[in-house]
Design an enzyme around this catalytic site. Structure first.
Site, PDB file in Angstrom:
ATOM      1  N   GLU A 142       0.796  -1.235   0.000  1.00 54.27           N
ATOM      2  CA  GLU A 142       0.000   0.000   0.000  1.00 54.27           C
ATOM      3  C   GLU A 142       0.827   1.283   0.000  1.00 54.27           C
ATOM      4  O   GLU A 142       0.505   2.224   0.717  1.00 54.27           O
ATOM      5  CB  GLU A 142      -0.931   0.010   1.225  1.00 54.27           C
ATOM      6  CG  GLU A 142      -1.908  -1.140   1.218  1.00 54.27           C
ATOM      7  CD  GLU A 142      -2.752  -1.200   2.497  1.00 54.27           C
ATOM      8  OE1 GLU A 142      -3.954  -1.482   2.390  1.00 54.27           O
ATOM      9  OE2 GLU A 142      -2.222  -0.992   3.591  1.00 54.27           O
TER      10      GLU A 142
HETATM   11  C1  TNX Z   1      -4.433  -3.899   4.873  1.00 56.55           C
HETATM   12  S1  TNX Z   1      -2.717  -6.275   4.726  1.00 56.55           S
HETATM   13  C2  TNX Z   1      -3.145  -3.662   5.299  1.00 56.55           C
HETATM   14  C3  TNX Z   1      -2.907  -3.257   6.688  1.00 56.55           C
HETATM   15  C4  TNX Z   1      -4.175  -3.078   7.456  1.00 56.55           C
HETATM   16  C5  TNX Z   1      -5.126  -4.205   7.113  1.00 56.55           C
HETATM   17  C6  TNX Z   1      -6.379  -4.189   7.907  1.00 56.55           C
HETATM   18  C7  TNX Z   1      -1.711  -5.259   4.342  1.00 56.55           C
HETATM   19  C8  TNX Z   1      -0.493  -5.748   3.739  1.00 56.55           C
HETATM   20  N1  TNX Z   1      -2.021  -3.963   4.548  1.00 56.55           N
HETATM   21  O1  TNX Z   1      -2.152  -2.065   6.716  1.00 56.55           O
HETATM   22  O2  TNX Z   1      -3.876  -3.086   8.806  1.00 56.55           O
HETATM   23  O3  TNX Z   1      -5.440  -4.108   5.749  1.00 56.55           O
HETATM   24  O4  TNX Z   1      -7.128  -5.352   7.690  1.00 56.55           O
END
Ligand code: TNX
Length: 513
Positions: free
Chosen positions: A327
Site C-alpha cells: 500500500e
Molecule cells: C491492509 S494487509 C493492510 C494493513 C491493514 C489491514 C487491515 C496489508 C499488507 N495492509 O495495513 O492493517 O489491511 O485489515
C-alpha cells in the site's frame, strides 16, 4: 483413541484400546545427545507439574523403567524434519523424532491427549491423568506455519507476545511475524536512530501512549519463541506505512501530508527532542492507510534502511526480515521499484532473506525472496514467475482482524466476514491460478490491530480461527475434514475455558454448556 481431539489432525492415528496413566513417579527418560533435549524435557516437566503437581524426574543413563515417558532423538528415523512418532502403551510413552522440533511438536500432541485439566496452571486434584494408547505418526504439510501480530497500531507488551507464542506453539505453528512499524507507531529500539522510539513509539491508534521493545526485550521474545520452536520474523514496513519514522526524522520525509483528523503535534519539549528537523511530519493516531512514504530519492533514506536492517539482523537469528512494501499509494512505481530492489540488497548484505507483501513482485526479486499474498493474485503470480515462493495470507480467509459476521463488535470487514467455516474451508493451492504446492512456502494468519487493544480482544479474534489456519498448514488437503474438526474443537473450547482464553463461540460448533 476413538475420542481424541487433536488439532491439527495427525497424519495417522491407530488406537489400541487401553490407557496409560501418568503418576507421581513416572520418569522422563532422554535418549540422544543434545542440549536442546534437556530444555525440551524441562518444558514437558513444567507442563505436567502445573496441574498435577508431580515433580517428574529426568534420567539419561539408565534403561527406561516401567511407566516412563521416553523422549528419543533418533536422526535415522524417517518422519520428516519436523515429524514425530508417538507410541503409547499401557506401560510407557515413547516419543521419537529425528529433530528437536519434532519432539516439541510431539509433546503438543501428547498434551492434547491428556484430560483438559492439564492446562490449569495450579494444582488440580481428583483427576486421573490417563491418555489413550495407540500409535501416532505425524509430520506437517507446510514448512511455514505462521501468525502475524501488528504491534504498531496498538502496542502489545512482552508478556502479551509471550502468551501468544505459547498459544501458537500449542497448535504446532512455527513462525511469528511481528509487524514492528507503521504510520501510528515504531516499536523496536534502533540505537543509531533513537528518535524512532522516543517520538515514533510515543503513541498509537486512538492516541494511547504506545510503547516499544528495547533491544533486550526483543531478544528476550526471540529466545522465548526459539525455546518453543517458533522463529520471529521482524517486519519494518517500507516505503509506505512509515509516518512514525517521518515524524521522528524530518530528513526522511519527502513532504507528505498527514490526514488532518487524528494528526497529533509532536510535543518536542515533553519528548526532549527540541532539535527535531522542521520537516518532520506530525504523529498519526487514525487508521487511514496509504498516505506516507519515505523519501526514496535521498541517500540518507538508504543509510537509515541500512542501519535499521543491520541492527535488526544482529538480534534476529531467524533467516527472514520482512520489508513490508504494501500500500505505498503515494510512492510512484518508478520510485517504488528501485527502493524495493535496494532494500532487498541491504537485507541480503546482512545475511538475511527478504519477505514482502505481494506488491514487491513489481520489483526484481532476489533469488530466495518470498512474497506474501494478501490481496492481488496477479502480484503473487508475478512473484512465482520470478521464481519466488509465496506465503498464503488471503485477506478474505486468513485475516484474523476480519469480523466473524456483521454483529462482531471488534475488527474490520473490508475483505470479508470470516466465519469459522470460511476460515477452515479453503485450499492454499486453489487460491491463485498457476500457484501450486511447490510454490507455497506456507500459510500465515495476520492479526492487524487497528481495533484490537488488549490481550482479551486479541484472543477473541484469534480463537477459534487460528486452529483452522493451523490445520490447513499442517494437514494434507485430503485429510482435512470440517465435521471432524468441528467435533474436535469442542474439546479445545473446554481447554480454552480452563486456560482463561476469551474465544468466539461460533454458532457452527456445538460447544456444550
Ligand atoms: C491492509 S494487509 C493492510 C494493513 C491493514 C489491514 C487491515 C496489508 C499488507 N495492509 O495495513 O492493517 O489491511 O485489515
Amino acid at each position: 483413541m476413538t475420542d481424541y481431539a487433536i488439532i491439527p489432525q495427525p497424519i495417522s492415528v491407530v488406537g489400541t484400546g487401553d490407557s496409560f496413566e501418568l503418576v507421581e513417579n513416572t520418569q522422563i527418560h532422554l535418549v540422544g545427545d543434545s542440549a536442546q533435549l534437556t530444555q525440551i524435557s524441562a518444558y514437558l516437566q513444567q507442563l505436567i507439574q502445573n496441574a498435577t503437581s508431580f515433580d517428574l524426574q529426568t534420567n539419561t543413563e539408565t534403561e527406561p523403567g516401567e511407566g516412563a515417558i521416553v523422549l528419543a532423538l533418533d536422526p535415522s528415523l524417517s518422519v520428516g524434519n519436523e515429524g514425530y512418532q508417538l507410541d503409547i502403551t499401557k506401560q510407557s510413552i515413547k516419543l521419537s523424532a529425528s529433530s528437536e522440533a519434532g519432539l516439541f511438536f510431539g509433546i503438543q500432541t501428547l498434551r492434547q491427549l491428556f484430560p483438559a485439566e492439564l492446562e490449569i496452571k495450579s494444582q488440580v486434584s481428583g483427576v486421573k491423568w490417563r491418555i489413550p494408547t495407540g500409535i501416532i505418526t505425524d509430520s506437517p504439510e507446510y514448512a511455514y506455519r505462521g501468525a502475524m501480530l501488528d504491534v504498531a497500531r496498538h502496542f502489545f507488551s512482552v508478556e502479551d507476545v509471550k502468551h501468544y507464542i505459547d498459544l501458537l506453539a500449542f497448535y504446532k505453528m512455527n513462525m511469528l511475524h511481528l509487524h514492528l512499524s507503521d504510520d501510528q507507531g515504531w516499536r523496536i529500539e534502533i540505537k543509531s536512530w533513537p528518535n524512532l522510539t522516543t517520538i515514533g513509539g510515543s503513541t498509537q491508534v486512538g492516541g494511547g501512549k504506545g510503547g516499544f521493545y528495547t533491544q533486550e526485550q526483543y531478544k528476550d521474545i526471540v529466545a522465548y519463541a526459539q525455546e518453543r520452536f517458533i522463529t520471529i520474523i521482524p517486519e519494518i514496513d517500507m516505503p509506505g506505512h512509515t509516518n512514525s519514522a517521518l515524524a521522528s526524522y524530518g530528513e526522511l520525509n519527502p513532504g507528505i501530508t498527514v490526514p488532518k483528523e487524528h494528526s497529533v503535534k509532536v510535543d518536542r519539549a515533553a519528548l526532549g527532542v527540541e532539535g527535531l528537523d522542521p520537516l518532520a511530519s506530525e504523529l498519526y493516531t487514525g487508521i487511514v492507510v496509504g498516505f506516507s512514504t519515505l523519501a526514496t530519492d535521498k541517500e540518507i533514506t538508504y543509510q537509515f534502511v541500512d542501519d535499521v536492517i543491520r541492527e535488526l539482523a544482529e538480534m534476529t537469528p531467524g533467516p527472514y526480515i520482512h520489508i513490508g512494501g504494501d500500500e505505498s499509494h503515494v510512492t510512484e512505481m518508478k520510485d517504488y521499484i528501485p527502493f524495493i530492489n535496494r532494500a532487498q540488497e541491504i537485507v541480503a548484505k546482512y545475511g538475511k532473506t527478504s519477505i514482502g507483501w505481494d506488491e514487491i513482485a513489481h520489483a526484481t526479486l532476489l533469488p530466495g525472496s518470498v512474497a506474501q499474498y494478501w490481496a492481488v493474485a496477479e502480484n503473487a503470480k508475478m512473484a512465482v514467475d520470478q521464481g519466488a515462493q509465496v506465503i498464503m495470507s488471503p485477506a478474505t480467509k486468513a485475516y484474523l482482524d476480519m469480523q466473524y459476521d456483521s454483529t462482531t463488535v471488534l475488527g474490520l470487514h473490508w475483505a470479508a466476514y470470516i466465519e469459522l467455516d470460511s476460515a477452515y474451508n479453503w485450499e492454499p493451492t486453489a487460491m491463485v491460478d498457476g500457484i501450486g504446492k511447490s510454490n507455497i512456502l506456507g500459510i500465515e494468519a495476520p492479526l492487524w490491530t487497528e481495533t484490537i487493544t488488549n490481550r482479551s480482544e486479541l484472543e477473541y479474534m484469534v480463537f477459534p480461527r487460528i486452529t483452522a489456519i493451523a490445520e490447513i498448514a499442517w494437514v494434507p488437503k485430503e485429510s482435512k475434514d470440517w465435521d471432524s474438526y468441528k467435533k474436535r474443537l469442542i474439546d479445545h473450547g473446554k481447554r480454552w475455558e480452563l486456560m482463561g482464553i476469551n474465544y468466539y463461540k461460533s454458532p457452527l460448533v456445538d460447544w456444550g454448556k
